[in-house]
Design a protein around this motif. Structure first.
Motif, PDB file in Angstrom:
ATOM      1  N   LYS A  53      19.488 -22.311 -39.980  1.00 13.88           N
ATOM      2  CA  LYS A  53      18.710 -21.354 -39.191  1.00 13.88           C
ATOM      3  C   LYS A  53      19.483 -20.039 -39.135  1.00 13.88           C
ATOM      4  O   LYS A  53      20.679 -20.017 -38.849  1.00 13.88           O
ATOM      5  CB  LYS A  53      18.480 -21.900 -37.783  1.00 13.88           C
ATOM      6  N   TYR A  69      19.938 -15.938 -37.830  1.00 16.14           N
ATOM      7  CA  TYR A  69      19.721 -15.065 -36.684  1.00 16.14           C
ATOM      8  C   TYR A  69      19.916 -13.613 -37.121  1.00 16.14           C
ATOM      9  O   TYR A  69      20.747 -13.299 -37.981  1.00 16.14           O
ATOM     10  CB  TYR A  69      20.705 -15.385 -35.556  1.00 16.14           C
ATOM     11  N   ASP A  80      24.798 -18.067 -41.000  1.00 18.59           N
ATOM     12  CA  ASP A  80      23.834 -18.114 -39.885  1.00 18.59           C
ATOM     13  C   ASP A  80      23.303 -16.756 -39.452  1.00 18.59           C
ATOM     14  O   ASP A  80      22.558 -16.672 -38.482  1.00 18.59           O
ATOM     15  CB  ASP A  80      24.475 -18.802 -38.672  1.00 18.59           C
ATOM     16  N   SER A  81      23.654 -15.666 -40.129  1.00 18.67           N
ATOM     17  CA  SER A  81      23.233 -14.336 -39.683  1.00 18.67           C
ATOM     18  C   SER A  81      22.679 -13.528 -40.852  1.00 18.67           C
ATOM     19  O   SER A  81      23.026 -13.769 -42.014  1.00 18.67           O
ATOM     20  CB  SER A  81      24.398 -13.585 -39.034  1.00 18.67           C
ATOM     21  N   GLY A 111      20.368 -11.333 -32.408  1.00 13.97           N
ATOM     22  CA  GLY A 111      20.414 -12.683 -31.857  1.00 13.97           C
ATOM     23  C   GLY A 111      19.091 -13.423 -31.944  1.00 13.97           C
ATOM     24  O   GLY A 111      19.056 -14.638 -31.727  1.00 13.97           O
ATOM     25  N   ASP A 112      17.979 -12.712 -32.268  1.00 15.92           N
ATOM     26  CA  ASP A 112      16.692 -13.389 -32.426  1.00 15.92           C
ATOM     27  C   ASP A 112      16.701 -14.257 -33.680  1.00 15.92           C
ATOM     28  O   ASP A 112      17.299 -13.905 -34.712  1.00 15.92           O
ATOM     29  CB  ASP A 112      15.558 -12.370 -32.541  1.00 15.92           C
ATOM     30  N   VAL A 113      16.020 -15.388 -33.597  1.00 16.85           N
ATOM     31  CA  VAL A 113      15.884 -16.258 -34.760  1.00 16.85           C
ATOM     32  C   VAL A 113      15.015 -15.560 -35.806  1.00 16.85           C
ATOM     33  O   VAL A 113      13.975 -14.993 -35.484  1.00 16.85           O
ATOM     34  CB  VAL A 113      15.263 -17.606 -34.354  1.00 16.85           C
TER      35      VAL A 113
END
Length: 543
Positions: free
Chosen positions: A10, A12, A78-79, A38-40
């Motif tokens: 996932k 972000y 993850d980002s 920070g939003d998915v």
């Protein structure tokens, strides 16, 4: 078989950078993008924010050919960083506006709803609103806007319409178990000769077997009520935003169908002037003024019944003939009606709102024997769930006050509630017609309420787009009171139920409701819920 599905990591959002933007600064673009650190990450939300929100900032200023190129940079596992490389290009102007598909409707009727003109800088929001405004005319099944590039700095705007039959042989009918059937017919031509004008004529007749309001002592010579009306309305005089209309109406109602317990005959003529597309607060507002002159005749078998119903008159105001006592009054009123309508569809709106403030001043310096002020506020708005499911909310409040100690308020001007609102009154499903009170009593005669409050919420689901048919479940709550000293917003008549609506091109609206009244009705046991009630609506307007 067993499948092992790997969805991957996932991601972000971390940083968003803008390059090449000269017309719009970074903070404005970031606010429109509406995706925070920070939003998915969601590709669907990303594309919607980019093309619906960010591109609108440029297209509303004429930059139709703006390029919003972007690159994703994965940071660790993850980002995601996003870099936008914007090419604003040049301003695009409108060369022509082309109307297509109108075989019956004059082109001017459509063109006057288009707020973009040849030579204007292209504006995306205005062009989208063109479809909504034309659809709200309710002359067309669909409106299809299109943009045709002509050169790098010019486009043609095409508005294609699909016409529908709008002439209606209007049959109206209502039924409830207390008053029986109310019905009639007529016709309405809402696009007369393709000019957008409306001509309507209607006749309604009702029959009841016994008096609904048993606490009155008046007996009627007959139980038949009837009404007649004819009207003409021009929404754009000489293709300007000015409106004009003229109407005449007549009705007679026996005592068995009136709260006052009197036979009533009334005739009135009205002149309407107004203006739409006000520039302030926005062009969805319109205002109209209605001047009405009316004459009413009240009759009873006993003189005292008239004196009881109208404590402000004397025997000198009453005439008698063949053992029938009559009192005649005249009224002159001026109403100001302010409306704002931003619904996205005339029959099944899924979003937008509809606001109306109707203020009436009667008597005083205008003359007549009826001196009062009346206000009605209504606000209806829709919350979209999907394209076929929406939540509708309706708030309504009204009050009426006498402005002179020696005048009357016509009984039919007071507020009554219950049922489908046919033949008159305010809708509150799950109860009999006009059964919700307590009523305001003058000299022990019920004349309706001076205050009204109602709230309804409906969950609507579209069954067919053409013809429009939808089902719904509803919750209603409302009441009428004698004045501000007795108002109790926590004491409302409540109901719940379900129903269906169908709009037929030649018949108008057909509906059927089944509702359960959780509270007592004026026609039943004062300590028990009214229970189930059902209402048939045929050819009537929405309430």
């Amino acid at each position: 078989l067993i499948y092992d599905i790997y969805e991957g990591p996932k991601y972000y959002h971390r940083n968003v950078d803008w390059v090449g933007n000269e017309l719009v600064n970074d903070s404005t673009l970031s606010n429109a993008f509406n995706i925070q650190n920070g939003d998915v990450f969601s590709l669907e939300k990303f594309n919607f924010s980019l093309f619906q929100n960010v591109s609108s900032l440029y297209m509303d200023k004429g930059y139709l050919n703006v390029s919003l190129a972007h690159n994703f940079h994965h940071v660790k596992n993850d980002s995601i960083d996003v870099l936008f490389n914007i090419t604003e290009n040049n301003i695009v102007k409108v060369r022509k506006i082309i109307i297509k598909g109108n075989e019956k409707t004059n082109e001017s009727v459509i063109r006057r709803e288009v707020d973009i003109y040849p030579g204007d800088v292209f504006n995306r929001t205005k062009f989208i609103n063109v479809r909504t405004k034309i659809m709200l005319l309710n002359f067309f099944e669909n409106v299809i806007p299109d943009i045709v590039p002509v050169s790098e700095d010019e486009v043609d705007l095409v508005v294609e319409v699909i016409e529908k039959g709008v002439g209606q042989a209007n049959f109206s009918m209502g039924w409830n178990k207390v008053q029986g059937f109310n019905g009639g017919g007529g016709f309405q031509l809402p696009n007369f000769l393709g000019r957008g004008q409306t001509i309507s004529l209607s006749y309604n007749r009702g029959l009841s077997g016994s008096s609904t309001y048993s606490n009155t002592n008046t007996s009627s010579s007959n139980n038949v009520s009837q009404s007649f009306s004819i009207s003409f309305f021009e929404p754009a005089l000489y293709d300007t935003p000015n409106m004009i209309g003229l109407s005449y109406s007549y009705y007679e109602t026996p005592s068995s169908r009136t709260i006052s317990g009197l036979d009533i005959k009334s005739s009135s003529v009205s002149l309407r002037l107004g203006r739409r597309k006000l520039n302030w607060p926005d062009d969805n507002f319109k205002v109209s003024w209605v001047f009405t002159k009316s004459v009413k005749k009240y009759s009873a078998n006993e003189e005292q019944n008239l004196l009881n119903a109208f404590p402000y008159i004397s025997s000198n105001n009453i005439e008698s003939s063949n053992n029938i006592f009559e009192f005649q009054s005249s009224g002159v009123s001026l109403s100001q009606i302010i409306t704002r309508r931003s619904l996205n569809h005339p029959e099944f709106p899924t979003q937008g709102s509809d606001f109306t403030w109707d203020f009436t001043y009667s008597g005083g310096f205008l003359g007549g024997f009826e001196d009062y002020l009346k206000n009605i506020f209504s606000f209806n708005f829709f919350i979209p769930i999907t394209e076929k499911i929406t939540i509708g909310n309706l708030f309504k409040f009204g009050n009426i006050e006498r402005t002179s100690d020696n005048s009357i308020i016509p009984p039919q001007k007071y507020f009554v509630m219950g049922g489908s609102g046919i033949p008159y009154g305010e809708m509150l499903r799950g109860y009999p017609e006009n059964s919700v009170g307590p009523y305001y009593y003058e000299n022990n005669y019920p004349v309706g309420g001076k205050l009204l409050s109602r709230y309804s919420i409906e969950g609507r689901f579209l069954l067919s787009p053409n013809p429009t048919m939808y089902g719904f479940v509803f919750l209603d709550a409302g009441n009428v009171w004698s004045g501000y000293n007795t108002i109790d917003p926590y004491h409302l008549k409540r109901s719940a139920g379900f129903g269906i609506r169908l709009y037929m091109p030649m018949l108008g609206l057909i509906g059927y409701d089944i509702g359960y009244g959780f509270d007592p009705s004026s026609f039943g046991d004062s300590d028990s819920p009214w229970g189930w009630d059902h209402h048939l609506i045929f050819g009537a307007g929405m309430n």
